[in-house]
Design an enzyme around this catalytic site. Structure first.
Site, PDB file in Angstrom:
ATOM      1  N   GLY A 164       0.849  -1.189   0.000  1.00  0.00           N
ATOM      2  CA  GLY A 164       0.000   0.000   0.000  1.00  0.00           C
ATOM      3  C   GLY A 164       0.886   1.240   0.000  1.00  0.00           C
ATOM      4  NE  ARG A 165       3.603   3.097   5.508  1.00  0.00           N
ATOM      5  CZ  ARG A 165       2.884   3.749   6.429  1.00  0.00           C
ATOM      6  NH1 ARG A 165       2.874   5.052   6.456  1.00  0.00           N
ATOM      7  NH2 ARG A 165       2.175   3.067   7.326  1.00  0.00           N
ATOM      8  CB  CYS A 168     -10.949  22.971  19.129  1.00  0.00           C
ATOM      9  SG  CYS A 168     -11.678  24.250  18.113  1.00  0.00           S
TER      10      CYS A 168
END
Ligand SMILES: *Cc1c(COP(=O)(O)O)cnc(C)c1O
Length: 422
Positions: free
Chosen positions: A283-284, A350
């Site tokens: 994948g990567r 946040c």
């Protein structure tokens, strides 16, 4: 100057280009935050696997979860790739992108009956089964449908991949795979269940692995099992060695796919298993260095202890730093002739965990764009709507051409499917 990982990402004068397009130009055209992928970089990465595997019965199954954009899948499907999926949703994506079901392997520890039915109906190549209970359920579903499920057992070789604990999957304490000691008995069980045909063996020991040793150790353990299982009269046709090869984010020096695959094939041949079909699930290493995340500098906020560079991309766009404390390179899309300042690059969400890079030396002013490097894998595919932020747009570049391959989410997309009460 070229940047880590890909020759398709480079400065021309002060401007940073992906292939034939400047990132500043793409940012003006499509807005930010913006994922940009290089088609040539993806195909180069795939070619490294294919070169090493040429002349041998093999299948490279791109692990869809790394980046599941339809156009990315389309590029790989057209290049002859198969796919490694972990959900029914990913199977829908593969088929919509033109992928062939007979080149799909279905991984994952928690397949539902509905997902099994979907995969059986379209005729996937193989289910990578991870437990005895899954085996029994799959046998039931296949028998009900009058189909045969081809299965491969994912075994847990108990080797340390030497990577981040969250992305290490081949250790005894991990939830993945069938324990080495149980594997032979489970194969015997599989061979006796209706609706199943045993075709292979599978392992996947983790992700972002930067050394060949854990792969070779896992392979030896897998081949020991193949020999033990075949001695019980259950033939095994293919060896699926998973994915997991790492990429360069900063100073890692992983082996190239070509070197890794050649070493594994040499061990396979050396142990007399050269006749078997070989499957990989990268994948990567196919997409990671093919993509960047372009974001605009909104504000510079000098502080007593730290200076902050607040950008318009956040942890919802790119979770790796917040989730794994992962380092990702950050560079300006146009270099300025001014001294750099040490900054933390943070997003608007946040949470203090919302950072993209810490202690980076950057010469930027508000309105500039920066590129987060090596963001092609586990970037957009892990994006969320946290803080009700629409997800980023995605662009695929080939030479001078750029296609918008995913539109930016607007407000109507944000609450599609939600209802007010009556
Ligand atoms: C995630 C995963 C892959 C791909 O891993 P990468 O590190 O991206 O190469 C392959 N196979 C399985 C079973 C996976 O879960």
């Amino acid at each position: 100057m070229t940047l880590p990982g890909s020759p398709h990402l480079a400065y021309r004068g002060p401007q940073l280009f992906v292939e034939g397009r400047s990132l500043n130009g793409l940012a003006s055209e499509f807005g930010t935050p913006l994922y940009v992928y290089s088609k040539a970089a993806m195909l180069d990465a795939l070619a490294a696997y294919q070169r090493a595997l040429s002349g041998r019965d093999h299948l490279v199954c791109y692990a869809v979860k790394a980046n599941s954009n339809l156009a990315v899948l389309q590029v790989f499907a057209q290049a002859g790739c198969g796919f490694d999926i972990v959900s029914s949703g990913e199977l829908h994506r593969v088929l919509a992108a033109g992928g062939k079901p007979e080149k799909v392997v279905f991984s994952g520890i928690g397949k539902t009956r509905a997902e099994m039915r979907h995969a059986l109906e379209v005729g996937v190549l193989c289910f990578n089964v991870e437990s005895e209970s899954e085996l029994e359920v799959l046998s039931g579903v296949a028998t009900e449908l009058g189909r045969v499920a081809r299965v491969s057992l994912r075994v847990n070789p108990d080797v340390d991949a030497g990577t981040h604990p969250y992305i290490s999957t081949g250790l005894k304490g991990n939830k993945f795979g069938i324990a080495h000691e149980r594997a032979v008995a489970t194969y015997r069980r599989a061979a006796g269940l209706s609706g199943l045909e045993v075709v292979g063996i599978d392992c996947h020991i983790g992700s972002q692995i930067t050394d060949t040793t854990p792969y070779l150790d896992a392979l030896d353990r897998v081949l020991d099992l193949v020999e033990a299982v075949e001695a019980q009269g259950v033939p095994i046709h293919h060896l699926d060695l998973g994915g997991g090869l790492g990429i360069t984010y900063t100073d890692e020096v992983p082996p190239s796919a070509e070197v890794l695959v050649r070493q594994l094939l040499a061990r396979i041949d050396g142990r007399g298993h050269g006749h078997r079909k070989v499957v990989f699930e990268p994948g990567r290493s196919l997409v990671g260095n093919a993509g960047v995340l372009v974001t605009e500098v909104l504000y510079l906020k000098p502080g007593e202890q730290k200076n902050f560079c607040i950008v318009d991309a956040a942890m919802n766009d790119l979770a790796r730093p917040a989730m794994y404390e992962a380092y990702m390179g950050i560079v300006p899309c146009a270099r300025r002739d001014m001294p750099a300042t040490r900054l933390d690059v943070v997003g608007p969400v946040c949470e203090s965990g919302d950072w993209l890079g810490r202690d980076r030396d950057l010469a930027v002013v508000p309105g500039d764009h920066v590129a987060v490097l090596s963001a092609g894998a586990y970037g957009m595919s892990m994006a969320s709507n946290y803080n009700s932020r629409g997800r980023a747009a995605e662009v695929l570049v080939s030479g001078e051409q750029a296609w918008l391959v995913r539109e930016r989410e607007d407000a109507s997309a944000l609450f599609k499917g939600e209802h007010l009460i009556t």
